[in-house]
Design a protein around this motif. Structure first.
Motif, short mmCIF file in Angstrom:
data_model
loop_
_atom_site.label_atom_id
_atom_site.label_comp_id
_atom_site.label_asym_id
_atom_site.label_seq_id
_atom_site.Cartn_x
_atom_site.Cartn_y
_atom_site.Cartn_z
N ALA A 59 57.53 49.68 -1.18
CA ALA A 59 58.16 50.84 -0.58
C ALA A 59 59.55 50.42 -0.13
O ALA A 59 60.51 51.02 -0.28
CB ALA A 59 57.18 51.27 0.26
N MET A 60 59.70 49.40 0.52
CA MET A 60 61.03 49.06 1.42
C MET A 60 62.05 48.70 0.36
O MET A 60 63.27 49.03 0.70
CB MET A 60 60.88 47.92 2.28
CG MET A 60 60.11 48.19 3.38
SD MET A 60 60.95 49.82 4.41
CE MET A 60 62.43 48.95 4.76
N THR A 61 61.72 48.08 -1.00
CA THR A 61 62.68 47.81 -2.00
C THR A 61 63.18 49.07 -2.33
O THR A 61 64.48 49.23 -2.40
CB THR A 61 62.09 47.09 -3.11
OG1 THR A 61 61.30 45.72 -2.82
CG2 THR A 61 62.95 46.93 -4.20
N LEU A 62 62.47 50.09 -2.44
CA LEU A 62 62.96 51.40 -2.93
C LEU A 62 63.87 51.97 -1.91
O LEU A 62 64.99 52.72 -2.23
CB LEU A 62 62.02 52.29 -3.62
CG LEU A 62 61.17 51.69 -4.88
CD1 LEU A 62 59.97 52.60 -5.25
CD2 LEU A 62 62.22 51.53 -5.84
N VAL A 63 63.34 52.04 -0.67
CA VAL A 63 64.09 52.53 0.42
C VAL A 63 65.38 51.93 0.63
O VAL A 63 66.43 52.55 0.81
CB VAL A 63 63.25 52.57 1.65
CG1 VAL A 63 64.04 52.68 2.94
CG2 VAL A 63 61.86 53.50 1.59
#
Length: 174
Positions: free
Chosen positions: A123-127
């Motif tokens: 999730a944090m990669t995409l965010v």
């Protein structure tokens, strides 16, 4: 081959005895949702083919993401493709074990921390790529994704985590 089939599907004698007695799955009417949840609806050959295709597409996405990394402003495409590749690679095991069994195993006590870190890093990669537009953070999250996925995968191999700890420890003790 039968032992491998039973190990990957998570079935043992207790599961067979429960199936003979009948459980909620066999007592309710046969709906498409139940057929998806039941890991015995696909033949073994179909499962292996589904696993291979899904894993191969996931690998291809990860590889293409790595190629896009070298393009100007390619970090966003890299982050997306690498994340999709990891999700497909993780999802490919659902073909072998079944989705319900896979989810139970993912959140077992031996894997819960690696699973949470892996999903948080996904999730944090995409965010970081889309919302924050922070290339450095996206790369850090990809590295964390890789390490979490590796640690998660090692949990399925007996004593592999211990071997990895010893190997890493001996490298640090130079």
């Amino acid at each position: 081959m039968d032992k491998l089939r039973k190990a990957l599907s998570g079935r043992d004698n207790s599961d067979e005895q429960e199936e003979e007695r009948g459980n909620i799955m066999t007592q309710t009417e046969d709906t498409p949702l139940l057929r998806v949840m039941d890991n015995s609806t696909l033949s073994w050959n179909t499962r292996v083919k589904g696993f291979a295709i899904c894993f191969g597409v996931g690998f291809l996405f990860s590889f293409l993401g790595s190629v896009f990394l070298f393009l100007p402003n390619g970090i966003t495409i890299f982050a997306v493709f690498y994340t999709i590749g990891n999700i497909l690679g993780l999802g490919s095991t659902c073909f072998l074990m079944g989705p319900v069994s896979q989810c139970k195993r993912m959140f077992a006590t031996t894997r819960i921390i690696a699973t949470i870190i892996m999903f948080a890093a996904l999730a944090m990669t995409l965010v970081s790529a889309f919302v924050l537009h922070n290339k450095a953070l996206a790369l850090i999250m990809v590295v964390i994704q890789f390490l979490a996925m590796t640690w998660y995968s090692l949990s399925y191999i007996p004593y592999a985590r211990d071997a990895a700890k010893k190997c890493f420890g001996s490298c640090l003790d130079l």
